[in-house]
Design a protein around this motif. Structure first.
Motif, PDB file in Angstrom:
ATOM      1  N   VAL A 116      65.861  47.852 -32.181  1.00  0.00           N
ATOM      2  CA  VAL A 116      65.679  48.088 -30.914  1.00  0.00           C
ATOM      3  C   VAL A 116      66.264  49.441 -30.464  1.00  0.00           C
ATOM      4  CG1 VAL A 116      65.784  45.731 -30.100  1.00  0.00           C
ATOM      5  CG2 VAL A 116      67.843  46.963 -30.045  1.00  0.00           C
ATOM      6  N   TYR A 117      65.613  50.121 -29.450  1.00  0.00           N
ATOM      7  CA  TYR A 117      66.115  51.302 -28.696  1.00  0.00           C
ATOM      8  C   TYR A 117      66.632  50.889 -27.388  1.00  0.00           C
ATOM      9  CZ  TYR A 117      66.572  55.990 -26.887  1.00  0.00           C
ATOM     10  OH  TYR A 117      66.852  57.083 -26.308  1.00  0.00           O
ATOM     11  N   GLU A 118      67.942  51.096 -27.373  1.00  0.00           N
ATOM     12  CA  GLU A 118      68.784  50.703 -26.383  1.00  0.00           C
ATOM     13  C   GLU A 118      69.445  51.998 -25.627  1.00  0.00           C
ATOM     14  OE1 GLU A 118      71.862  47.248 -25.573  1.00  0.00           O
ATOM     15  OE2 GLU A 118      72.527  48.937 -26.708  1.00  0.00           O
ATOM     16  N   ASP A 119      69.426  51.898 -24.093  1.00  0.00           N
ATOM     17  CA  ASP A 119      69.729  53.220 -23.315  1.00  0.00           C
ATOM     18  C   ASP A 119      70.504  52.653 -21.987  1.00  0.00           C
ATOM     19  OD1 ASP A 119      70.518  55.886 -22.508  1.00  0.00           O
ATOM     20  OD2 ASP A 119      68.473  55.825 -21.446  1.00  0.00           O
ATOM     21  N   VAL A 131      67.465  47.291 -23.242  1.00  0.00           N
ATOM     22  CA  VAL A 131      66.439  47.647 -24.523  1.00  0.00           C
ATOM     23  C   VAL A 131      65.289  48.301 -23.938  1.00  0.00           C
ATOM     24  CG1 VAL A 131      65.290  46.335 -26.290  1.00  0.00           C
ATOM     25  CG2 VAL A 131      67.710  45.798 -25.683  1.00  0.00           C
ATOM     26  N   LYS A 132      64.722  49.302 -24.078  1.00  0.00           N
ATOM     27  CA  LYS A 132      63.582  49.842 -23.880  1.00  0.00           C
ATOM     28  C   LYS A 132      62.259  49.733 -24.823  1.00  0.00           C
ATOM     29  CE  LYS A 132      65.841  52.945 -20.978  1.00  0.00           C
ATOM     30  NZ  LYS A 132      66.161  54.219 -20.273  1.00  0.00           N
ATOM     31  N   ILE A 140      56.712  48.673 -30.160  1.00  0.00           N
ATOM     32  CA  ILE A 140      56.445  48.521 -28.610  1.00  0.00           C
ATOM     33  C   ILE A 140      57.633  49.277 -27.636  1.00  0.00           C
ATOM     34  CG2 ILE A 140      57.531  46.407 -28.712  1.00  0.00           C
ATOM     35  CD1 ILE A 140      54.751  47.186 -26.468  1.00  0.00           C
ATOM     36  N   VAL A 141      57.192  50.104 -26.964  1.00  0.00           N
ATOM     37  CA  VAL A 141      58.078  50.704 -25.821  1.00  0.00           C
ATOM     38  C   VAL A 141      57.585  50.124 -24.363  1.00  0.00           C
ATOM     39  CG1 VAL A 141      58.867  52.748 -24.757  1.00  0.00           C
ATOM     40  CG2 VAL A 141      58.610  52.647 -27.444  1.00  0.00           C
ATOM     41  N   GLY A 142      58.731  49.404 -23.641  1.00  0.00           N
ATOM     42  CA  GLY A 142      58.191  49.213 -22.353  1.00  0.00           C
ATOM     43  C   GLY A 142      57.378  50.083 -21.599  1.00  0.00           C
ATOM     44  N   GLU A 143      56.394  49.634 -20.914  1.00  0.00           N
ATOM     45  CA  GLU A 143      55.319  50.623 -20.165  1.00  0.00           C
ATOM     46  C   GLU A 143      56.148  51.783 -19.377  1.00  0.00           C
ATOM     47  OE1 GLU A 143      53.019  47.209 -18.576  1.00  0.00           O
ATOM     48  OE2 GLU A 143      51.518  47.502 -20.230  1.00  0.00           O
ATOM     49  N   GLU A 144      57.213  51.193 -18.764  1.00  0.00           N
ATOM     50  CA  GLU A 144      57.593  52.094 -17.418  1.00  0.00           C
ATOM     51  C   GLU A 144      58.647  53.086 -18.311  1.00  0.00           C
ATOM     52  OE1 GLU A 144      60.552  48.360 -17.819  1.00  0.00           O
ATOM     53  OE2 GLU A 144      58.341  48.837 -18.208  1.00  0.00           O
ATOM     54  N   PHE A 145      58.707  53.047 -19.816  1.00  0.00           N
ATOM     55  CA  PHE A 145      59.702  54.138 -20.611  1.00  0.00           C
ATOM     56  C   PHE A 145      58.963  54.911 -21.502  1.00  0.00           C
ATOM     57  CE2 PHE A 145      62.326  50.060 -19.991  1.00  0.00           C
ATOM     58  CZ  PHE A 145      63.179  50.507 -18.996  1.00  0.00           C
ATOM     59  N   ARG A 146      57.757  54.725 -21.531  1.00  0.00           N
ATOM     60  CA  ARG A 146      56.779  55.524 -22.413  1.00  0.00           C
ATOM     61  C   ARG A 146      56.873  56.826 -22.100  1.00  0.00           C
ATOM     62  NH1 ARG A 146      52.029  50.882 -23.031  1.00  0.00           N
ATOM     63  NH2 ARG A 146      53.500  49.412 -23.875  1.00  0.00           N
ATOM     64  N   ASN A 164      58.827  59.431 -23.383  1.00  0.00           N
ATOM     65  CA  ASN A 164      59.990  59.621 -23.149  1.00  0.00           C
ATOM     66  C   ASN A 164      60.710  59.894 -24.643  1.00  0.00           C
ATOM     67  OD1 ASN A 164      60.695  60.105 -20.321  1.00  0.00           O
ATOM     68  ND2 ASN A 164      60.658  57.757 -20.378  1.00  0.00           N
ATOM     69  N   GLY A 165      59.899  60.075 -25.668  1.00  0.00           N
ATOM     70  CA  GLY A 165      60.150  60.168 -27.088  1.00  0.00           C
ATOM     71  C   GLY A 165      60.839  58.673 -27.841  1.00  0.00           C
ATOM     72  N   ILE A 166      60.935  57.730 -27.016  1.00  0.00           N
ATOM     73  CA  ILE A 166      61.584  56.377 -27.653  1.00  0.00           C
ATOM     74  C   ILE A 166      60.660  56.082 -28.820  1.00  0.00           C
ATOM     75  CG2 ILE A 166      62.006  53.889 -27.300  1.00  0.00           C
ATOM     76  CD1 ILE A 166      62.652  54.881 -24.128  1.00  0.00           C
ATOM     77  N   GLY A 167      59.455  55.810 -28.632  1.00  0.00           N
ATOM     78  CA  GLY A 167      58.485  55.507 -29.941  1.00  0.00           C
ATOM     79  C   GLY A 167      58.620  56.092 -31.034  1.00  0.00           C
ATOM     80  N   LYS A 168      58.713  57.504 -30.905  1.00  0.00           N
ATOM     81  CA  LYS A 168      58.939  58.619 -32.026  1.00  0.00           C
ATOM     82  C   LYS A 168      60.226  58.518 -32.502  1.00  0.00           C
ATOM     83  CE  LYS A 168      59.080  63.676 -32.805  1.00  0.00           C
ATOM     84  NZ  LYS A 168      57.820  63.809 -33.743  1.00  0.00           N
TER      85      LYS A 168
END
Length: 149
Positions: free
Chosen positions: A47-50, A54-55, A80-86, A88-92
């Motif tokens: 998970v990516y957490e900020d 968890v985003k 998957i990245v939450g729609e509101e967090f796309r 921002n480089g999280i998926g990358k």
């Protein structure tokens, strides 16, 4: 920060998966399954957490490969990245985590599966070095039934 998922993340991961498969009635992420994945050296659920939120999430598994001595290959699902967090480089960063883990484990390739209708995701994967024209993926879903008791 990217970390391995914990049992406490099961509901947020389940909600992210519902974004991926909004018509599926069978999605149920169990805390026990997350712990089982954590204890299996061939499977990783990140998970990516900020700031405690968890985003995004990604799942990878190392598969035994009979063709390349003792080197595995990697299969990636549930990116998957939450729609509101796309955007921002999280998926990358999640994909980079998978690639680094794959290199460390000696994988010969990464196979990434994505729903055919997610063209925006396909463009994202292409921008991150994945080629969607090399192979064609096929799936056959098996109906979920209660196990025999």
């Amino acid at each position: 920060m990217i970390r391995e998922a914990e049992s406490k993340d099961c509901l947020i991961i389940e909600n992210l998966y519902r974004i991926l498969a909004p018509h599926s009635k069978n999605i149920k992420v169990l805390p026990e399954r997350i712990e089982q994945i954590r204890n299996d050296s061939n499977n990783y659920l990140f998970v990516y957490e900020d700031e405690g939120i968890v985003k995004g999430s990604i799942f990878m598994t190392f598969c035994l490969d009979p063709a390349y001595q003792f080197r595995p290959y990697t299969v990636v699902e549930y990116v998957i990245v939450g729609e509101e967090f796309r955007g921002n480089g999280i998926g990358k960063k999640l994909l980079e985590q998978v690639e680094q883990q794959s290199i460390t484990n000696g994988s010969t390739r990464i196979i990434l599966l994505s729903s055919a209708s997610r063209t925006e995701a396909h463009n994202f994967f292409t921008r991150n070095g994945y080629n969607g024209t090399i192979s064609k993926g096929f799936k056959k879903y098996i109906p979920i039934t209660e196990p025999n008791q």
